[in-house]
Design a protein around this motif. Structure first.
Motif, PDB file in Angstrom:
ATOM      1  N   ARG A 170       0.822  -1.220   0.000  1.00 27.28           N
ATOM      2  CA  ARG A 170       0.000   0.000   0.000  1.00 27.28           C
ATOM      3  C   ARG A 170       0.848   1.259   0.000  1.00 27.28           C
ATOM      4  N   VAL A 171       1.991   1.204   0.674  1.00 28.29           N
ATOM      5  CA  VAL A 171       2.888   2.374   0.710  1.00 28.29           C
ATOM      6  C   VAL A 171       3.328   2.725  -0.709  1.00 28.29           C
ATOM      7  N   PHE A 172       3.618   1.724  -1.508  1.00 25.56           N
ATOM      8  CA  PHE A 172       4.069   1.945  -2.873  1.00 25.56           C
ATOM      9  C   PHE A 172       2.906   2.356  -3.776  1.00 25.56           C
ATOM     10  N   LEU A 173       1.734   1.785  -3.552  1.00 28.98           N
ATOM     11  CA  LEU A 173       0.558   2.146  -4.342  1.00 28.98           C
ATOM     12  C   LEU A 173       0.134   3.595  -4.109  1.00 28.98           C
ATOM     13  N   GLU A 174       0.410   4.116  -2.930  1.00 34.06           N
ATOM     14  CA  GLU A 174       0.023   5.490  -2.597  1.00 34.06           C
ATOM     15  C   GLU A 174       1.015   6.525  -3.115  1.00 34.06           C
ATOM     16  N   SER A 175       2.124   6.068  -3.652  1.00 29.56           N
ATOM     17  CA  SER A 175       3.159   6.973  -4.153  1.00 29.56           C
ATOM     18  C   SER A 175       2.678   7.716  -5.402  1.00 29.56           C
ATOM     19  N   ASP A 176       3.212   8.902  -5.589  1.00 26.59           N
ATOM     20  CA  ASP A 176       2.930   9.673  -6.795  1.00 26.59           C
ATOM     21  C   ASP A 176       4.038   9.529  -7.832  1.00 26.59           C
ATOM     22  N   GLU A 177       4.886   8.530  -7.648  1.00 28.36           N
ATOM     23  CA  GLU A 177       5.966   8.235  -8.583  1.00 28.36           C
ATOM     24  C   GLU A 177       5.682   6.889  -9.254  1.00 28.36           C
ATOM     25  N   SER A 178       5.731   6.865 -10.572  1.00 28.83           N
ATOM     26  CA  SER A 178       5.437   5.635 -11.319  1.00 28.83           C
ATOM     27  C   SER A 178       6.342   4.476 -10.909  1.00 28.83           C
ATOM     28  N   ASP A 179       7.646   4.746 -10.795  1.00 31.86           N
ATOM     29  CA  ASP A 179       8.575   3.663 -10.457  1.00 31.86           C
ATOM     30  C   ASP A 179       8.275   3.067  -9.084  1.00 31.86           C
ATOM     31  N   MET A 180       7.889   3.899  -8.147  1.00 31.92           N
ATOM     32  CA  MET A 180       7.523   3.400  -6.806  1.00 31.92           C
ATOM     33  C   MET A 180       6.241   2.573  -6.892  1.00 31.92           C
ATOM     34  N   THR A 181       5.284   3.035  -7.668  1.00 33.66           N
ATOM     35  CA  THR A 181       4.021   2.313  -7.826  1.00 33.66           C
ATOM     36  C   THR A 181       4.270   0.923  -8.405  1.00 33.66           C
ATOM     37  N   ILE A 182       5.146   0.834  -9.383  1.00 33.16           N
ATOM     38  CA  ILE A 182       5.472  -0.448 -10.013  1.00 33.16           C
ATOM     39  C   ILE A 182       6.054  -1.424  -8.984  1.00 33.16           C
ATOM     40  N   MET A 183       6.843  -0.909  -8.050  1.00 32.49           N
ATOM     41  CA  MET A 183       7.474  -1.753  -7.030  1.00 32.49           C
ATOM     42  C   MET A 183       6.447  -2.449  -6.129  1.00 32.49           C
ATOM     43  N   ALA A 184       5.221  -1.959  -6.095  1.00 30.28           N
ATOM     44  CA  ALA A 184       4.170  -2.589  -5.278  1.00 30.28           C
ATOM     45  C   ALA A 184       3.982  -4.050  -5.667  1.00 30.28           C
ATOM     46  N   LEU A 185       4.265  -4.377  -6.914  1.00 29.14           N
ATOM     47  CA  LEU A 185       4.111  -5.758  -7.395  1.00 29.14           C
ATOM     48  C   LEU A 185       5.042  -6.727  -6.665  1.00 29.14           C
ATOM     49  N   LEU A 186       6.141  -6.207  -6.121  1.00 24.72           N
ATOM     50  CA  LEU A 186       7.148  -7.054  -5.466  1.00 24.72           C
ATOM     51  C   LEU A 186       6.966  -7.139  -3.952  1.00 24.72           C
ATOM     52  N   CYS A 187       6.047  -6.395  -3.402  1.00 27.55           N
ATOM     53  CA  CYS A 187       5.894  -6.281  -1.947  1.00 27.55           C
ATOM     54  C   CYS A 187       4.924  -7.301  -1.369  1.00 27.55           C
TER      55      CYS A 187
END
Length: 181
Positions: free
Chosen positions: A69-86
């Motif tokens: 959720r921390v990554f999904l809430e990011s306003d950065e595309s690269d951070m959002t993509i990292m949610a898949l690995l969490c």
């Protein structure tokens, strides 16, 4: 780091000494483990032999332990993509993938190239969790309303590869028929 490296602790110590020798600045070391297997790397070296003592430690963070959720809430595309690995926290993989794709679309703000680049990164990282089929499936559901599938880099690569294979087969058949005559 995408795999367990048995000598990572030695490698990190070598990096520490080389960087410190060059820059003489304080160093904080971190290894971000992206692998799908259980984290087994050592995060320290400690020994004492006569007058020689070493007590070295660095931090390893396993992406699977971080809340997506921390990554999904990011306003950065690269951070959002990292949610898949969490840590998906029991979330359905398709649902999480849809949420990531939707967020990437919103963050691209209508820029088709930006969205395509984000999709390529997501497709690449999906291999680390063996989720390519889910990403592909969820992309297909969204593609019709978002962007032209023919413009996706992965589509173009596959198309070009398929075209080359088809040409090679056609040439081989033509040669075989020519030899048969």
């Amino acid at each position: 780091q995408t795999s367990n490296h048995k000598d990572m602790h030695f490698r990190m110590l070598r990096y520490l000494t080389e960087i410190y020798k060059t820059y003489k600045l304080p160093i904080v070391q971190l290894v971000l483990y992206l692998g799908s297997k259980k984290l087994r790397m050592k995060d320290n070296i400690a020994f004492e032999i006569e007058d020689t003592k070493l007590d070295y430690k660095y931090k390893i963070v396993d992406m699977k332990t971080l809340d997506c959720r921390v990554f999904l809430e990011s306003d950065e595309s690269d951070m959002t993509i990292m949610a898949l690995l969490c840590d998906m926290d029991g979330k359905d993989k398709n649902e999480l993938t849809r949420a990531i794709l939707y967020k990437l679309f919103v963050l691209s703000d209508g820029d088709e190239n930006s969205y395509r680049n984000s999709l390529l990164k997501l497709e690449t990282l999906s291999e680390l969790r063996n989720l390519q089929h889910i990403v592909k499936e969820e992309e297909a559901k969204m593609i019709d309303t978002r962007i032209s599938v023919e413009k996706l880099p992965s589509y173009m690569i596959g198309f070009d590869d398929g075209e080359a294979r088809g040409e090679a087969r056609g040439e081989a058949r033509g040669e075989a028929r020519g030899e048969a005559r």
